[in-house]
Design a protein around this motif. Structure first.
Motif, mmCIF file in Angstrom:
data_model
loop_
_atom_site.group_PDB
_atom_site.id
_atom_site.type_symbol
_atom_site.label_atom_id
_atom_site.label_comp_id
_atom_site.label_asym_id
_atom_site.label_seq_id
_atom_site.Cartn_x
_atom_site.Cartn_y
_atom_site.Cartn_z
ATOM 1 N N ARG A 93 43.524 34.805 29.007
ATOM 2 C CA ARG A 93 44.419 34.801 30.156
ATOM 3 C C ARG A 93 45.055 36.176 30.361
ATOM 4 O O ARG A 93 45.268 36.599 31.496
ATOM 5 N N ALA A 94 45.309 36.872 29.263
ATOM 6 C CA ALA A 94 45.915 38.198 29.367
ATOM 7 C C ALA A 94 44.993 39.190 30.050
ATOM 8 O O ALA A 94 45.443 40.204 30.585
ATOM 9 N N GLN A 95 43.687 38.926 30.037
ATOM 10 C CA GLN A 95 42.722 39.819 30.685
ATOM 11 C C GLN A 95 42.527 39.499 32.161
ATOM 12 O O GLN A 95 41.817 40.213 32.859
ATOM 13 N N ASP A 96 43.165 38.446 32.629
ATOM 14 C CA ASP A 96 42.956 37.960 33.993
ATOM 15 C C ASP A 96 44.000 38.549 34.932
ATOM 16 O O ASP A 96 45.061 37.967 35.158
ATOM 17 N N GLY A 97 43.694 39.750 35.484
ATOM 18 C CA GLY A 97 44.631 40.408 36.384
ATOM 19 C C GLY A 97 43.983 40.792 37.694
ATOM 20 O O GLY A 97 43.359 39.979 38.361
ATOM 21 N N GLY A 98 44.139 42.067 38.069
ATOM 22 C CA GLY A 98 43.589 42.560 39.323
ATOM 23 C C GLY A 98 42.078 42.720 39.297
ATOM 24 O O GLY A 98 41.397 42.319 38.352
ATOM 25 N N ALA A 99 41.548 43.359 40.351
ATOM 26 C CA ALA A 99 40.096 43.450 40.536
ATOM 27 C C ALA A 99 39.410 44.181 39.388
ATOM 28 O O ALA A 99 38.333 43.775 38.937
ATOM 29 N N MET A 100 40.005 45.271 38.891
ATOM 30 C CA MET A 100 39.372 46.021 37.807
ATOM 31 C C MET A 100 39.429 45.252 36.489
ATOM 32 O O MET A 100 38.514 45.336 35.671
ATOM 33 N N ASP A 101 40.485 44.488 36.284
ATOM 34 C CA ASP A 101 40.560 43.652 35.079
ATOM 35 C C ASP A 101 39.466 42.600 35.080
ATOM 36 O O ASP A 101 38.984 42.188 34.018
ATOM 37 N N GLN A 102 39.067 42.154 36.273
ATOM 38 C CA GLN A 102 38.019 41.133 36.356
ATOM 39 C C GLN A 102 36.691 41.652 35.817
ATOM 40 O O GLN A 102 35.884 40.886 35.282
ATOM 41 N N LEU A 103 36.450 42.972 35.942
ATOM 42 C CA LEU A 103 35.228 43.548 35.376
ATOM 43 C C LEU A 103 35.242 43.443 33.858
ATOM 44 O O LEU A 103 34.223 43.130 33.236
ATOM 45 N N TRP A 104 36.396 43.714 33.254
ATOM 46 C CA TRP A 104 36.505 43.617 31.798
ATOM 47 C C TRP A 104 36.340 42.177 31.331
ATOM 48 O O TRP A 104 35.868 41.925 30.223
ATOM 49 N N ARG A 105 36.711 41.219 32.152
ATOM 50 C CA ARG A 105 36.582 39.807 31.787
ATOM 51 C C ARG A 105 35.134 39.347 31.771
ATOM 52 O O ARG A 105 34.823 38.293 31.218
ATOM 53 N N LYS A 106 34.227 40.126 32.375
ATOM 54 C CA LYS A 106 32.828 39.716 32.458
ATOM 55 C C LYS A 106 32.001 40.185 31.262
ATOM 56 O O LYS A 106 30.825 39.871 31.172
ATOM 57 N N GLN A 107 32.605 40.969 30.345
ATOM 58 C CA GLN A 107 31.839 41.393 29.172
ATOM 59 C C GLN A 107 31.675 40.228 28.206
ATOM 60 O O GLN A 107 32.504 39.318 28.151
ATOM 61 N N LEU A 108 30.585 40.241 27.462
ATOM 62 C CA LEU A 108 30.239 39.110 26.596
ATOM 63 C C LEU A 108 31.351 38.753 25.618
ATOM 64 O O LEU A 108 31.587 37.578 25.335
ATOM 65 N N THR A 109 32.053 39.775 25.100
ATOM 66 C CA THR A 109 33.097 39.507 24.113
ATOM 67 C C THR A 109 34.317 38.831 24.726
ATOM 68 O O THR A 109 35.169 38.317 23.995
ATOM 69 N N ALA A 110 34.403 38.819 26.062
ATOM 70 C CA ALA A 110 35.558 38.202 26.722
ATOM 71 C C ALA A 110 35.228 36.843 27.329
ATOM 72 O O ALA A 110 36.126 36.061 27.626
ATOM 73 N N LEU A 111 33.928 36.559 27.531
ATOM 74 C CA LEU A 111 33.533 35.306 28.174
ATOM 75 C C LEU A 111 33.582 34.143 27.192
ATOM 76 O O LEU A 111 33.592 34.325 25.981
ATOM 77 N N SER A 112 33.585 32.941 27.749
ATOM 78 C CA SER A 112 33.563 31.736 26.915
ATOM 79 C C SER A 112 32.813 30.633 27.643
ATOM 80 O O SER A 112 32.511 30.733 28.833
ATOM 81 N N GLY A 113 32.505 29.569 26.904
ATOM 82 C CA GLY A 113 31.870 28.400 27.506
ATOM 83 C C GLY A 113 30.538 28.707 28.156
ATOM 84 O O GLY A 113 29.754 29.541 27.708
#
Length: 303
Positions: A93-113
């Motif tokens: 949830r801490a990685q879920d911010g603006g548009a650029m943060d969304q790119l970081w959320r797409k890396q394998l180490t950040a994804l789940s499920g």
């Protein structure tokens, strides 16, 4: 109390642990980045090296650390499909911010499920030993620059920082293997590429404070609503634009370098070549798993 309510969990279960303290958990050094995270992990390991596992607290969350190699293999290899979601939901949830943060959320180490499984299964064909060997030519090319640099330094007779030299080698190797672009940091260590790359890998005290603030209830939602990105947004934009321009150029020109970008674009178009490996070891066999991707892979995922 919100942060400390789970302190004592490992003690109650009889698991050896590093006690939790407000606000950082087992290691308050995390809050101000006064010590490298890997150094803290190393210290904990040697403290509990005679145990199969031990517990720590990351801010307010209990974390199980495994030392036993067989248990590690069970979790990370043989049964890793059952241990996909190892990240804490608050960290996600801490990685879920603006548009650029969304790119970081797409890396394998950040994804789940299923999102993790979709990306993992799509890009798995890239990381065979054969394709990795195919990128050796890029590293050999950069190795030539490293050899030249050492020769020049030896001729000068001056002292130099070995870490800086190999940092340039690592940066040039990564950039060349990833998207076929050699930043030539041995020739000019002050280019925009080098400066932005250095900033990506360096966390300041302000970066740490921004991240910790996201763990405060309500702050993450406010940041997302206002489109505020905290994970090096300027540098992220720089590299996003480079990668997207490389993809656009490759598509328009038909040029191929068989680097990571080419291989990922092939996967995105479902054109990945599943080569027949002649030297598949047990690790590669264990890492294979059946999963049909449910989501389309986009350029943002490649970035």
């Amino acid at each position: 109390r919100y942060t400390t309510k789970q302190f004592g969990k490992w003690e109650s279960l009889g698991v050896p642990c590093v006690p939790g303290r407000f606000p950082g958990g087992s290691h308050n050094e995390l809050v101000l980045s006064s010590k490298a995270f890997n150094d803290m992990v190393k210290e904990d390991y040697f403290k509990f090296k005679d145990y199969d596992y031990y517990g720590t607290y990351l801010f307010g969350k209990p974390v199980l650390n495994i030392n036993n190699m067989e248990l590690i293999r069970e979790v990370l290899v043989k049964n890793f499909n059952s241990f996909v979601d190892r990240n804490d939901i608050n960290i996600e949830r801490a990685q879920d911010g603006g548009a650029m943060d969304q790119l970081w959320r797409k890396q394998l180490t950040a994804l789940s499920g299923d999102a993790w499984k979709d990306v993992r299964s799509t890009f798995s064909p890239i990381f065979t030993s054969g394709k990795m060997r195919g990128m050796l030519k890029f590293i050999v090319e950069v190795g030539g620059s490293l050899n030249t640099e050492f020769g020049a330094l030896a001729d000068s007779g001056e002292e130099f920082e070995l870490k800086d030299v190999f940092g340039k080698f690592s940066l040039d190797s990564l950039a060349t293997c990833a998207f076929g672009m050699n930043p030539n940091s041995f020739k000019d260590g002050q280019t925009m590429f080098v400066k932005n790359a250095a900033r990506i890998f360096r966390n300041s005290t302000l970066d740490q404070i921004n991240f910790v603030s996201r763990l405060i209830p309500g702050v993450q939602k406010l940041h997302k609503m206002l489109g505020i990105s905290i994970f090096k947004p300027k540098e992220t934009i720089f590299f996003r634009d480079i990668i997207k321009n490389v993809i656009k150029h490759r598509r328009e020109s038909g040029q191929r370098k068989n680097d990571l970008v080419d291989l990922m674009v092939d996967c995105m178009k479902n054109e990945a070549v599943h080569e027949k490996e002649t030297d598949i070891d047990q690790y590669h066999q264990d890492m294979k798993f059946a999963h049909e991707s449910k989501e389309n892979i986009t350029e943002d995922t490649i970035v």
